[in-house]
Design an enzyme around this catalytic site. Sequence first.
Site, short mmCIF file in Angstrom:
data_model
loop_
_atom_site.label_atom_id
_atom_site.label_comp_id
_atom_site.label_asym_id
_atom_site.label_seq_id
_atom_site.Cartn_x
_atom_site.Cartn_y
_atom_site.Cartn_z
N ARG A 136 21.89 40.67 -13.81
CA ARG A 136 22.60 40.26 -12.48
C ARG A 136 22.37 38.87 -12.71
O ARG A 136 21.12 38.24 -13.03
CB ARG A 136 21.72 40.80 -11.58
CG ARG A 136 21.87 42.41 -11.31
CD ARG A 136 21.22 42.85 -10.12
NE ARG A 136 21.19 44.40 -9.68
CZ ARG A 136 20.90 45.53 -10.46
NH1 ARG A 136 20.44 45.29 -11.43
NH2 ARG A 136 21.28 46.52 -10.15
N HIS A 151 19.02 38.20 -8.47
CA HIS A 151 18.51 39.43 -8.28
C HIS A 151 18.25 40.27 -9.47
O HIS A 151 18.19 41.51 -9.50
CB HIS A 151 19.18 40.27 -6.98
CG HIS A 151 19.16 39.74 -5.74
ND1 HIS A 151 18.25 39.98 -4.83
CD2 HIS A 151 20.07 38.79 -5.30
CE1 HIS A 151 18.66 39.17 -3.71
NE2 HIS A 151 19.67 38.63 -4.08
N ASN A 187 18.12 41.07 2.44
CA ASN A 187 17.01 40.36 2.11
C ASN A 187 15.95 40.42 3.01
O ASN A 187 15.92 41.11 4.25
CB ASN A 187 17.54 38.93 1.91
CG ASN A 187 18.39 38.43 0.84
OD1 ASN A 187 18.42 39.24 -0.09
ND2 ASN A 187 18.97 37.17 0.81
N PHE A 196 27.97 29.13 -2.82
CA PHE A 196 26.96 30.23 -3.53
C PHE A 196 26.89 29.71 -4.83
O PHE A 196 25.60 29.33 -5.53
CB PHE A 196 27.53 31.66 -3.32
CG PHE A 196 26.15 32.36 -3.79
CD1 PHE A 196 25.09 32.52 -2.82
CD2 PHE A 196 26.54 33.25 -4.55
CE1 PHE A 196 23.76 33.33 -3.22
CE2 PHE A 196 25.39 34.01 -5.22
CZ PHE A 196 24.25 34.12 -4.45
N HIS A 201 27.33 46.91 -2.97
CA HIS A 201 28.38 46.39 -2.56
C HIS A 201 28.52 46.18 -1.21
O HIS A 201 28.61 47.26 -0.47
CB HIS A 201 29.60 47.03 -3.10
CG HIS A 201 30.78 46.10 -2.78
ND1 HIS A 201 31.00 44.78 -2.34
CD2 HIS A 201 32.18 46.35 -2.78
CE1 HIS A 201 32.43 44.38 -2.05
NE2 HIS A 201 33.01 45.53 -2.13
N ARG A 221 31.24 37.66 -0.26
CA ARG A 221 30.24 38.54 -0.78
C ARG A 221 31.28 39.83 -1.00
O ARG A 221 31.07 40.50 -2.00
CB ARG A 221 29.35 39.05 -0.15
CG ARG A 221 28.21 37.97 0.14
CD ARG A 221 27.03 38.45 0.89
NE ARG A 221 26.18 39.47 0.36
CZ ARG A 221 25.44 40.13 0.95
NH1 ARG A 221 25.26 40.28 2.27
NH2 ARG A 221 24.58 41.07 0.02
N ARG A 235 28.89 43.18 -15.29
CA ARG A 235 27.69 43.82 -15.70
C ARG A 235 27.73 45.09 -16.40
O ARG A 235 26.86 45.34 -17.29
CB ARG A 235 26.81 43.75 -14.46
CG ARG A 235 25.32 43.74 -14.51
CD ARG A 235 24.92 43.29 -13.13
NE ARG A 235 24.94 44.66 -12.29
CZ ARG A 235 24.17 45.47 -12.26
NH1 ARG A 235 23.26 45.66 -13.27
NH2 ARG A 235 24.33 46.36 -11.32
FE1 HDE Z 1 24.08 38.81 -3.00
N1 HDE Z 1 24.83 38.98 -5.10
N2 HDE Z 1 25.44 36.95 -2.98
N3 HDE Z 1 23.29 38.06 -1.03
N4 HDE Z 1 22.68 40.08 -3.44
C1 HDE Z 1 24.24 39.85 -5.83
O1 HDE Z 1 25.72 41.35 -7.23
C2 HDE Z 1 26.64 37.06 -3.46
C3 HDE Z 1 23.80 37.23 -0.49
C4 HDE Z 1 21.99 40.37 -2.34
O2 HDE Z 1 19.76 45.09 -6.05
C5 HDE Z 1 25.13 40.15 -7.03
O3 HDE Z 1 25.23 43.40 -8.18
C6 HDE Z 1 27.27 36.01 -3.35
C7 HDE Z 1 23.19 37.29 0.76
C8 HDE Z 1 20.96 41.44 -2.84
O4 HDE Z 1 21.46 45.11 -7.23
C9 HDE Z 1 26.29 39.04 -6.94
C10 HDE Z 1 26.79 35.22 -1.85
C11 HDE Z 1 22.39 38.52 0.81
C12 HDE Z 1 21.31 41.84 -4.13
C13 HDE Z 1 25.82 38.62 -5.43
C14 HDE Z 1 25.45 36.24 -1.88
C15 HDE Z 1 22.58 39.02 -0.60
C16 HDE Z 1 22.42 40.71 -4.37
C17 HDE Z 1 24.52 39.80 -8.41
C18 HDE Z 1 27.17 34.31 -1.09
C19 HDE Z 1 21.62 39.38 1.93
C20 HDE Z 1 20.82 42.62 -5.32
C21 HDE Z 1 24.41 41.43 -8.95
C22 HDE Z 1 28.33 34.73 -0.54
C23 HDE Z 1 22.55 39.58 2.88
C24 HDE Z 1 21.30 43.75 -5.18
C25 HDE Z 1 25.13 42.32 -8.12
C26 HDE Z 1 20.88 44.91 -6.24
C27 HDE Z 1 23.01 40.60 -5.69
C28 HDE Z 1 26.81 37.65 -4.94
C29 HDE Z 1 24.66 36.13 -0.78
C30 HDE Z 1 21.79 40.05 -0.91
C31 HDE Z 1 26.85 38.16 -7.80
C32 HDE Z 1 28.67 35.38 -3.87
C33 HDE Z 1 23.65 36.42 2.17
C34 HDE Z 1 19.90 42.18 -2.21
O5 HDE Z 1 27.44 39.65 -6.66
#
Ligand code: HDE
Length: 699
Positions: free
Chosen positions: A77, A80, A153, A166, A344, A363, A374
């Site tokens: 990833r 994360h 988070n 991001f 997702h 997101r 991935r």
């Molecule tokens: Fe993520 N984030 N994120 N994120 N995120 C990913 O998705 C992304 C954000 C969070 O255990 C990715 O499958 C963008 C906030 C967790 O598999 C990716 C933005 C929050 C996990 C991605 C954010 C998160 C991810 C990487 C800003 C808390 C791990 C691998 C617009 C609410 C999930 C994947 C797991 C993972 C993108 C911001 C939480 C790249 C573009 C805000 C817990 O898609």
Amino acid sequence: MARATKGGTPPSSNSTAPELGQTAAERGAPSITTNQGVVIADNRNSLKAGPRGPTLLEDFILREKITHFDHERIPERIVHARGSGAHGYFRPYKSWASITKAHFLQDPKRKTPVFVRFSTVAGGAGSNDTVRDVRGFAVKFYTQEGNYDLVGNNIPVFFIQDAMRFPDLIHAVKPEPDREFPQASSAHDTFWDFASLMPESLHMLMWAMSDRGIPRSYRMMEGFGIHTFRFIDQAGTSRFVKFHWRPKLGSFSLVWDEAVKIAGADPDFHRRDLWDAIDQGKFPAFELSVQIFDEEMAAGFPFDVLDSTKLIPEELVPLTPLGEMVLDRNPDNFFAETEQVAFHPGHVVPGIDLSNDPLLQGRLFSYLDTQLSRLGSSNFHQIPVNQPKCPFANLQRGGHMRMSVEKGRVAYEPNSLDMTAPVQDPDRGYKHHPEAMESPKIRIRPESFADHHSQARLFWKSQTDTERTHIVAAFRFELSKVDVAAVRERMVGHLFDVDAELGGRVAAALGMPARQADMAGGGEAQPSPALSLLKKARETLETRKIGCLVADGVSADLVDQFRRAVERKGGKLMIVSMKRGGFQSAEGPVVPADFFVQGGPSILFDAVVLLGGSQPPAAFLMDAAAKHFAADAFAHLKTIAADDGGVALLAKAGIGQADFDEAVVPLSAKVTPAAISRFVASAARHRLWSREAKVSAPV
Ligand code: HDE
């Protein structure tokens, strides 16, 4: 003719074929075979031209084995990457039909299976667990109306307001692209350069620099959905919600020096802790709550509920507890489940809807897209951990690694040739909340997102003195790693604008001049006690580990007395001895140990017992690892019980009797139950914060 299967049919399977999830024995294959099912006669030697000759290209068994091995990794990833997973279930406390039609929230008797993945954000898949970072808290609910992912988070706000930023944020925090270091750390120039140019990150930085950035355990941290979401009830009424997870054990953190040392002693500290707890039947449990508010209330808040850098103080909108999640099963296979699970935020079910938060909107694109690179295929939903556990069917066909074998000629809709093919269902189908919309197409940040200081100040004001000191120390550490002075100065300038005391203390700690505070934003904030970890800390020994360092010659019965007292309170006593085999007890037999002293430093435990006996062996008193064991336990503010030999070890570690405080329990030659009870009660209070002023220079 009526359509037979409105909900769709599960993918067809060949009834004679073994299931993919079965063990070798269950598949009826005690012999090792190739991937084509051919039994292998020799799994240890390749096919050669003579005993000492070259290996033959013809060796299809070797080539199949090596080819598979060469491809055993998938891209990690991008964020994360390092995570730990667990299975469990969720159960609502009662029916929540009054606020949402989501099926899994209707019946307190219904358990919905879940898969959870906790993670760090910045580090690679092989990085340390205890680094300072945000933690991911992603939950997949396998509901009977489809999979619902709550991808959150452990901090309720985020660094940025718009998804557009991001990739820049992550590029800044990841290892610098020319040198590929530092790993899993924000303490470097590029991160703070970016942060100091982005005042919107200030609020989240306060949280990340607080002890929330170094949790004691995945089992002991809060989780947040961050964005505003919607609940939709049966009548179609929409209410805004913010999601909160609260651990039943309470929320606790490490101290910084401990976190740094654990990274060396046990890089898998959090992963192991989660695994062991579930393995031992101490199932982690979390309560899911929501803050519920409507559009009218939202309009009255002094911040925008679509801005992910803001939280809603609990004093403004209290939590409504919905139900409980229990994690009761470890994954069978890390790769198949924890690595391949695909979350997702757009995986929602009827009754739960999205908002226009521009971070969430971005997101919604990212997570589906990232799974394609991935997991390599649009069929990732057919991987067992990602499959819905309710009937699912549609007319998608083909693609890399399609697992299901759909029968028949019809793969389109509408059709008149196959009346059993799945069709749309206006009654049961997902309906988006019909929010009214008419605005110019525009790239702009709303005015209502402009205040970046009030809630950073609110957070600071809501912390105890101890927590504030830790925030200052964290800023000092991180910024001390920044080489470019202008970046340090710019960042400290922002801290002055949050709070004069904060700015002044960080400036002083870094040897920088003080300056006039600006008090940007909304002025004096009313503290919110719910934002402090220490104000709501629970006294408990449940699932805590007590390290008992024992020299040869100590009474096994004494160790047992401690063990029983600790176990009565739900903790676990682990013996650390000077040899891996165990310690020679006063009673005669060797008592097996859990750790050899070098492999079981006190940083791995929540409290310690030091038993050297009345005449401690020289090896016990001179050993560096034993001395560190004692010194670290004291420096990390832990409860220590010590007999005469233990007191002597403390003295060797530089801790004299004049330093003893209420969390040091000296044991007389005849150890009394009262002394043991005092130890257990003190250990349940976790740390003696007042000791900190004696072991760390003021910041
Ligand atoms: Fe993520 N984030 N994120 N994120 N995120 C990913 O998705 C992304 C954000 C969070 O255990 C990715 O499958 C963008 C906030 C967790 O598999 C990716 C933005 C929050 C996990 C991605 C954010 C998160 C991810 C990487 C800003 C808390 C791990 C691998 C617009 C609410 C999930 C994947 C797991 C993972 C993108 C911001 C939480 C790249 C573009 C805000 C817990 O898609």
